[in-house]
Enzyme design. Structure first.
Site, PDB file in Angstrom:
ATOM      1  N   GLU A   1      10.579  15.832  15.155  1.00 25.08           N
ATOM      2  CA  GLU A   1      11.069  15.451  13.842  1.00 25.08           C
ATOM      3  C   GLU A   1      10.559  16.479  12.828  1.00 25.08           C
ATOM      4  OE1 GLU A   1       9.336  11.971  11.898  1.00 25.08           O
ATOM      5  OE2 GLU A   1      11.359  11.405  11.307  1.00 25.08           O
TER       6      GLU A   1
ATOM      7  N   GLY B   1       6.363   4.773   8.647  1.00 28.47           N
ATOM      8  CA  GLY B   1       5.663   6.049   8.587  1.00 28.47           C
ATOM      9  C   GLY B   1       5.792   6.778   9.912  1.00 28.47           C
TER      10      GLY B   1
ATOM     11  N   GLU C   1       8.649   0.872  11.464  1.00 27.43           N
ATOM     12  CA  GLU C   1       9.781   1.787  11.235  1.00 27.43           C
ATOM     13  C   GLU C   1       9.207   3.190  11.293  1.00 27.43           C
ATOM     14  OE1 GLU C   1      12.803   0.891  11.156  1.00 27.43           O
ATOM     15  OE2 GLU C   1      12.929  -1.107  10.283  1.00 27.43           O
TER      16      GLU C   1
ATOM     17  N   THR D   1       5.215   8.125  13.724  1.00 29.44           N
ATOM     18  CA  THR D   1       5.040   7.440  15.004  1.00 29.44           C
ATOM     19  C   THR D   1       3.568   7.483  15.419  1.00 29.44           C
ATOM     20  OG1 THR D   1       7.325   7.829  15.629  1.00 29.44           O
ATOM     21  CG2 THR D   1       5.780   7.481  17.439  1.00 29.44           C
TER      22      THR D   1
ATOM     23  N   CYS E   1      14.036   9.592   7.647  1.00 30.65           N
ATOM     24  CA  CYS E   1      13.883   9.232   9.064  1.00 30.65           C
ATOM     25  C   CYS E   1      15.223   9.206   9.775  1.00 30.65           C
ATOM     26  CB  CYS E   1      13.189   7.885   9.166  1.00 30.65           C
ATOM     27  SG  CYS E   1      13.976   6.645   8.155  1.00 30.65           S
TER      28      CYS E   1
ATOM     29  N   LYS F   1       0.883  -1.173   0.000  1.00 34.73           N
ATOM     30  CA  LYS F   1       0.000   0.000   0.000  1.00 34.73           C
ATOM     31  C   LYS F   1       0.925   1.228   0.000  1.00 34.73           C
ATOM     32  CE  LYS F   1      -1.864   2.993   1.988  1.00 34.73           C
ATOM     33  NZ  LYS F   1      -1.596   4.392   1.606  1.00 34.73           N
TER      34      LYS F   1
ATOM     35  N   VAL G   1       0.781   7.364  13.516  1.00 35.41           N
ATOM     36  CA  VAL G   1       0.012   6.306  12.843  1.00 35.41           C
ATOM     37  C   VAL G   1       0.535   4.930  13.265  1.00 35.41           C
ATOM     38  CG1 VAL G   1      -0.645   5.328  10.611  1.00 35.41           C
ATOM     39  CG2 VAL G   1      -0.598   7.805  10.898  1.00 35.41           C
ATOM     40  N   GLY G   2       1.833   4.820  13.491  1.00 36.55           N
ATOM     41  CA  GLY G   2       2.410   3.549  13.936  1.00 36.55           C
ATOM     42  C   GLY G   2       1.789   3.063  15.243  1.00 36.55           C
TER      43      GLY G   2
HETATM   44  P1  NAD Z   1       2.246   8.507   7.563  1.00 40.23           P
HETATM   45  O1  NAD Z   1       2.273   7.804   8.876  1.00 40.23           O
HETATM   46  O2  NAD Z   1       1.315   9.642   7.412  1.00 40.23           O
HETATM   47  O3  NAD Z   1       1.858   7.493   6.394  1.00 40.23           O
HETATM   48  C1  NAD Z   1       2.624   6.343   6.109  1.00 40.23           C
HETATM   49  C2  NAD Z   1       1.760   5.337   5.365  1.00 40.23           C
HETATM   50  O4  NAD Z   1       0.703   4.910   6.224  1.00 40.23           O
HETATM   51  C3  NAD Z   1       1.069   5.874   4.114  1.00 40.23           C
HETATM   52  O5  NAD Z   1       1.009   4.866   3.138  1.00 40.23           O
HETATM   53  C4  NAD Z   1      -0.339   6.181   4.609  1.00 40.23           C
HETATM   54  O6  NAD Z   1      -1.306   6.137   3.584  1.00 40.23           O
HETATM   55  C5  NAD Z   1      -0.554   5.068   5.607  1.00 40.23           C
HETATM   56  N1  NAD Z   1      -1.554   5.349   6.643  1.00 40.23           N
HETATM   57  C6  NAD Z   1      -1.928   6.553   7.148  1.00 40.23           C
HETATM   58  N2  NAD Z   1      -2.882   6.398   8.088  1.00 40.23           N
HETATM   59  C7  NAD Z   1      -3.120   5.072   8.187  1.00 40.23           C
HETATM   60  C8  NAD Z   1      -3.985   4.274   8.995  1.00 40.23           C
HETATM   61  N3  NAD Z   1      -4.819   4.820   9.883  1.00 40.23           N
HETATM   62  N4  NAD Z   1      -3.954   2.925   8.838  1.00 40.23           N
HETATM   63  C9  NAD Z   1      -3.108   2.355   7.960  1.00 40.23           C
HETATM   64  N5  NAD Z   1      -2.274   3.042   7.166  1.00 40.23           N
HETATM   65  C10 NAD Z   1      -2.260   4.392   7.277  1.00 40.23           C
HETATM   66  O7  NAD Z   1       3.754   8.909   7.288  1.00 40.23           O
HETATM   67  P2  NAD Z   1       4.344   9.775   6.075  1.00 40.23           P
HETATM   68  O8  NAD Z   1       4.042  11.196   6.362  1.00 40.23           O
HETATM   69  O9  NAD Z   1       3.946   9.182   4.781  1.00 40.23           O
HETATM   70  O10 NAD Z   1       5.915   9.477   6.258  1.00 40.23           O
HETATM   71  C11 NAD Z   1       6.733  10.230   7.062  1.00 40.23           C
HETATM   72  C12 NAD Z   1       7.068   9.499   8.335  1.00 40.23           C
HETATM   73  O11 NAD Z   1       7.659   8.226   8.061  1.00 40.23           O
HETATM   74  C13 NAD Z   1       8.114  10.221   9.175  1.00 40.23           C
HETATM   75  O12 NAD Z   1       7.732  10.258  10.522  1.00 40.23           O
HETATM   76  C14 NAD Z   1       9.359   9.361   9.015  1.00 40.23           C
HETATM   77  O13 NAD Z   1      10.293   9.452  10.055  1.00 40.23           O
HETATM   78  C15 NAD Z   1       8.792   8.009   8.890  1.00 40.23           C
HETATM   79  N6  NAD Z   1       9.770   7.116   8.246  1.00 40.23           N
HETATM   80  C16 NAD Z   1      10.406   6.165   9.001  1.00 40.23           C
HETATM   81  C17 NAD Z   1      11.367   5.340   8.425  1.00 40.23           C
HETATM   82  C18 NAD Z   1      12.080   4.279   9.214  1.00 40.23           C
HETATM   83  O14 NAD Z   1      12.606   3.374   8.597  1.00 40.23           O
HETATM   84  N7  NAD Z   1      12.099   4.349  10.525  1.00 40.23           N
HETATM   85  C19 NAD Z   1      11.654   5.462   7.073  1.00 40.23           C
HETATM   86  C20 NAD Z   1      10.999   6.444   6.335  1.00 40.23           C
HETATM   87  C21 NAD Z   1      10.045   7.261   6.935  1.00 40.23           C
END
Ligand code: NAD
Length: 455
Positions: free
Chosen positions: A357, A207, A229, A209, A263, A154, A211-212
């Site tokens: 961040e 993504g 991650e 933290t 990240c 996705k 949403v994680g």
């Molecule tokens: P995000 O959390 O907004 O979205 C990430 C993904 O999750 C997208 O595909 C999004 O559509 C999906 N998503 C959003 N809400 C959801 C839900 N409720 N249920 C399931 N899926 C959902 O993050 P972003 O803005 O796309 O990315 C930036 C973030 O990612 C930063 O915080 C960055 O640090 C982190 N990141 C971490 C790593 C790592 O390896 N630790 C690598 C790259 C990015």
């Protein structure tokens, strides 16, 4: 549902429109993946390896096309986008070696034979952010497939194009229907449906933290396997005995690569007080000399931010009166540009950019006194993803590397990610590890079997 407009962040032009998957379409994809799992798990190891190598070769043959797509979709500089397509190929190639080496153990027991098997989990959902669409997709996809799982990717709403193309390439390479599916869609719709669906055995989420944490809670009812991650706030720690010229020349790339949307960005530079002023003097020309501009030019080092909304968010970290020491260049005109920005706080100020961040090209430089002070400052964050330590004293380098709470540290270098070494976060930066020799453990469950030999 309304289509997503995919926008070129360097020109603000619409590149393509993509129809997002609904919850029902997500359910149908999970069913297809579940059916494909039965066949894929029983493909002979050598054949699975061959198919993964063919997939890697197919990505390689289309690397220029994929890189060009990422330049337009994510505004990544061409050189970086080429590296990203190459990383996807390399990760597929590396894990193509895994099916034939997925050995279990034979453990000595009385009265029989005891062996372990690493069983694939089933359907794996890989939820990808917009900052590194190709590599991050590959880090979940390749080991999951090698272990015998089927995968639904996705991609992020803003950056679905390379993932969609890679899904086509998987089929062209000969992977059976349903083994790799790419489902563009809204996070709270398609993403959340994958998380909630009982037919999905594991989620790999990269993504934010925020949403994680939501996803972690949503996985609990089904005890769904999960790799996270998440965000980072990493330090680049420069001691007075370091090679200051090298440390200063490389520091901009450690935070401004991918316009800071990384990240692992070292968005705090901690400098030992006796060399603090000298370090800033050396850093200034390195920042001012960054090549920021047209992502299609292979010499460009930094492109635009991903969207107008993200640029607004990044700008909020540099309010009027912020202690800006100096800034690098940025083009005018259309595009979501933001100049590399250095905030310097010799006295120490409670700046939001210090602890949060930023995910943009903003770095804070602050002084420290000694090792203990540097460790205290570096660990003053909920995150723990990466970091760098610059010193000529090997003992100190090792002491610091052990004391900083982060998953990926480098001494006299800024490297974070190699596909053959483990990657992941401490604290709220994540859960589990990706890449490296043990990645298949995250996509299998161990089964222990005892066979009695006594009559
Ligand atoms: P995000 O959390 O907004 O979205 C990430 C993904 O999750 C997208 O595909 C999004 O559509 C999906 N998503 C959003 N809400 C959801 C839900 N409720 N249920 C399931 N899926 C959902 O993050 P972003 O803005 O796309 O990315 C930036 C973030 O990612 C930063 O915080 C960055 O640090 C982190 N990141 C971490 C790593 C790592 O390896 N630790 C690598 C790259 C990015």
């Amino acid at each position: 549902m309304t289509e997503f407009k995919v926008i070129d962040p360097a020109t603000e032009q619409v590149v393509e429109r993509v129809a997002p998957a609904s919850a029902e379409e997500t359910d149908a994809a999970v069913e297809r993946a579940g059916r494909a799992f039965e066949g894929w798990r029983s493909v002979a190891p050598g054949d699975r390896a061959r198919l993964l190598r063919a997939f890697a070769a197919m990505v390689d043959a289309h690397a220029e096309e994929l890189a060009a797509l990422e330049v337009r979709n994510a505004g990544h500089p061409l050189g970086q986008a080429r590296w990203e397509a190459g990383n996807l190929r390399d990760v597929l190639e590396y894990y193509a070696g895994a099916p034939e080496r997925a050995c279990g153990r034979q453990i000595p027991v009385a009265g029989g034979l005891d062996v372990t098997f690493a069983e694939p989990l089933g359907v794996v959902g890989v939820i990808v952010p917009w900052n590194f669409p190709m590599p991050i997709m590959g880090w979940g996809l390749a080991p999951a497939l090698a272990a015998g799982n089927t995968v639904i990717v996705k991609p992020a709403e803003l950056t679905p194009l390379t993932a969609l193309r890679v899904g086509e390439l998987a089929l062209e390479a000969g992977l059976p229907e349903g083994v790799v599916q790419v489902l563009p869609g809204a996070g709270p719709v398609a993403g959340r449906r994958l998380v909630d669906h009982p037919g999905v055995a594991k989620i790999v989420f990269t993504g934010s933290t925020r949403v994680g944490k939501e996803i972690m809670a949503a996985c609990a009812p089904g005890v769904k396997r999960l790799t996270l991650e998440l965000g980072g706030k990493s330090s680049n720690i420069v001691f007075a005995d370091a090679d200051l010229e090298r440390a200063a020349a490389t520091a901009p790339y450690a935070v401004f690569d991918n316009a800071g949307q990384d990240c692992c960005a070292r968005s705090r530079i901690l400098v030992q007080r006796p060399v603090y002023d000298r370090f800033l003097e050396l850093l200034e020309p390195a920042v001012r000399g960054l090549r920021v501009g047209d992502p299609g030019d292979a010499k460009t080092e930094m492109g635009p931010l991903i969207s107008a909304a993200h640029r607004e968010r990044v700008a909020s970290y540099v309010p009027d009166g912020a202690p800006v020491a100096f800034r690098g260049p940025a083009p005018g005109g259309p595009g979501f540009w933001f100049p590399p920005t250095v905030l310097a706080t010799p006295g120490f100020a409670a700046l939001p950019a210090w602890n949060e961040e930023v995910f943009g090209p903003v770095v804070t430089v602050a002084p420290f006194e000694d090792e203990d002070d540097a460790v205290r400052l570096a660990n003053d964050t909920v995150y723990g993803l990466s970091g760098s330590i610059w010193t000529r004293d090997l003992g100190r380098g090792l002491r610091m590397a052990r004391a900083v709470e982060a998953g990926n540290l480098s001494v006299n270098s800024h490297s974070s990610v190699r596909y053959w070494t483990p990657f992941g976060g401490f604290k709220q930066s994540g859960l589990g590890r990706e890449l490296g020799p043990d990645a298949l453990d995250a996509f299998t469950d161990v089964k222990n079997v005892f066979i009695a030999t006594e009559e």
